[in-house]
Design a protein around this motif. Structure first.
Motif, short mmCIF file in Angstrom:
data_model
loop_
_atom_site.label_atom_id
_atom_site.label_comp_id
_atom_site.label_asym_id
_atom_site.label_seq_id
_atom_site.Cartn_x
_atom_site.Cartn_y
_atom_site.Cartn_z
N SER A 1 0.82 -1.21 0.00
CA SER A 1 0.00 0.00 0.00
C SER A 1 0.86 1.26 0.00
N ARG A 2 2.07 1.15 0.54
CA ARG A 2 3.01 2.28 0.55
C ARG A 2 4.32 1.83 -0.08
N PRO A 3 5.10 2.77 -0.60
CA PRO A 3 6.44 2.40 -1.06
C PRO A 3 7.26 1.87 0.11
N ILE A 4 8.10 0.90 -0.17
CA ILE A 4 9.03 0.38 0.83
C ILE A 4 10.40 0.99 0.55
N LEU A 5 11.03 1.48 1.59
CA LEU A 5 12.39 1.99 1.47
C LEU A 5 13.32 1.13 2.33
N TYR A 6 14.24 0.45 1.66
CA TYR A 6 15.30 -0.25 2.38
C TYR A 6 16.46 0.73 2.52
N THR A 7 16.90 0.92 3.75
CA THR A 7 17.88 1.98 4.00
C THR A 7 18.85 1.54 5.08
N PHE A 8 19.92 2.29 5.22
CA PHE A 8 20.88 2.13 6.31
C PHE A 8 21.23 3.52 6.77
N ARG A 9 21.02 3.79 8.04
CA ARG A 9 21.04 5.16 8.56
C ARG A 9 22.30 5.92 8.17
N ARG A 10 23.47 5.30 8.26
CA ARG A 10 24.72 6.03 8.08
C ARG A 10 25.24 6.01 6.63
N CYS A 11 24.55 5.36 5.74
CA CYS A 11 25.00 5.29 4.35
C CYS A 11 24.70 6.62 3.64
N PRO A 12 25.70 7.28 3.05
CA PRO A 12 25.45 8.57 2.40
C PRO A 12 24.51 8.46 1.20
N TYR A 13 24.54 7.33 0.49
CA TYR A 13 23.61 7.15 -0.62
C TYR A 13 22.18 7.09 -0.10
N ALA A 14 22.01 6.37 1.01
CA ALA A 14 20.67 6.28 1.61
C ALA A 14 20.24 7.62 2.19
N MET A 15 21.19 8.38 2.73
CA MET A 15 20.85 9.70 3.27
C MET A 15 20.24 10.58 2.19
N ARG A 16 20.85 10.62 1.03
CA ARG A 16 20.33 11.53 0.02
C ARG A 16 18.98 11.06 -0.52
N ALA A 17 18.78 9.76 -0.57
CA ALA A 17 17.47 9.26 -0.96
C ALA A 17 16.41 9.65 0.07
N ARG A 18 16.75 9.51 1.36
CA ARG A 18 15.79 9.85 2.41
C ARG A 18 15.48 11.35 2.42
N MET A 19 16.47 12.18 2.11
CA MET A 19 16.22 13.62 2.07
C MET A 19 15.22 13.97 0.98
N ALA A 20 15.36 13.39 -0.19
CA ALA A 20 14.42 13.68 -1.28
C ALA A 20 13.02 13.17 -0.94
N ILE A 21 12.94 12.00 -0.34
CA ILE A 21 11.65 11.45 0.06
C ILE A 21 11.00 12.35 1.12
N TYR A 22 11.80 12.85 2.05
CA TYR A 22 11.31 13.75 3.08
C TYR A 22 10.75 15.03 2.46
N ILE A 23 11.53 15.66 1.58
CA ILE A 23 11.11 16.91 0.95
C ILE A 23 9.85 16.71 0.12
N ALA A 24 9.76 15.56 -0.54
CA ALA A 24 8.58 15.26 -1.36
C ALA A 24 7.37 14.89 -0.52
N GLY A 25 7.58 14.63 0.76
CA GLY A 25 6.47 14.30 1.65
C GLY A 25 5.86 12.94 1.39
N ILE A 26 6.67 12.00 0.94
CA ILE A 26 6.17 10.66 0.62
C ILE A 26 6.22 9.78 1.86
#
Length: 205
Positions: free
Chosen positions: A5-30
């Motif tokens: 029902s929602r997008p799934i995000l597989y992430t790792f808190r300290r990974c810089p690649y994951a950080m930038r993905a999370r920032m865009a998702i945050y700004i987009a309000g997803i």
């Protein structure tokens, strides 16, 4: 695979690649279902969706698998871009951002790894790796002398995509970095780190 029902995000808190993905998702309000991945014990569902099993990975409700951080950023911002991170009406600025991010990913990041883990790469000393990485750092410093962020007066895609890696660079030898002449880069990293957005995406689950 079942539909979500929602997008799934597989992430790792300290990974810089994951950080930038999370920032865009945050700004987009997803609203995503966030799964924090243990790199030593990756969940089978991640391996099923993405055999390469490196974070970040997004699985959309339709089952599309997005495996690259820059693709995830674009996917998020094309849904909503309230701060105009993509500078959608400025092709020249878009090209500048792409060139900067390409340089970060293809040239700076490999040197950053060698600077951090120099003992694994005995071809050069840590100092020599840092000096090589400073070519890109100097490009950023020059841009930041002219404006508050990398392309203009506001945070854009390039800032979010690049700053997690410069933050790592600064942390390798923090005393040296803070005593260096990269005063504008120091300011910019400090501003980015202290945004509500970054603090939010770095909260521990």
């Amino acid at each position: 695979m079942k539909k979500n029902s929602r997008p799934i995000l597989y992430t790792f808190r300290r990974c810089p690649y994951a950080m930038r993905a999370r920032m865009a998702i945050y700004i987009a309000g997803i609203d995503v279902e966030k799964i924090e991945v243990s790199l030593k014990n990756k969940p089978q569902s991640l391996l099923d969706y993405s055999p390469k099993a490196t974070v970040p990975v997004v699985v959309t409700p339709t089952g599309e698998v997005i495996e690259q951080s820059r693709d995830i950023m674009n996917w998020a911002l094309l849904q909503a871009d309230p701060d105009n991170w993509l500078l959608q009406n400025d092709i020249l600025m878009q090209q500048q951002m792409k060139q900067l991010i390409d340089s970060c990913d293809n040239e700076f990041k490999p040197l950053l790894d060698r600077y951090k883990y120099f003992d694994r790469y005995p071809e050069y000393s840590q100092l020599e790796y840092r000096q090589q990485a400073e070519n890109f750092i100097q490009v950023l410093e020059t841009r930041l002398k002219q404006q508050a962020f990398l392309v203009d007066s506001q945070m854009r895609l390039a800032d979010a995509a690049i700053f997690p890696f410069t933050r790592q660079f600064a942390a390798v030898d923090h005393d040296w970095f803070m005593q260096s002449d990269y005063t504008n880069l120091q300011r910019w990293i400090d501003v980015c780190v202290n945004t509500t957005m970054f603090k939010s995406i770095m909260e521990k689950s």
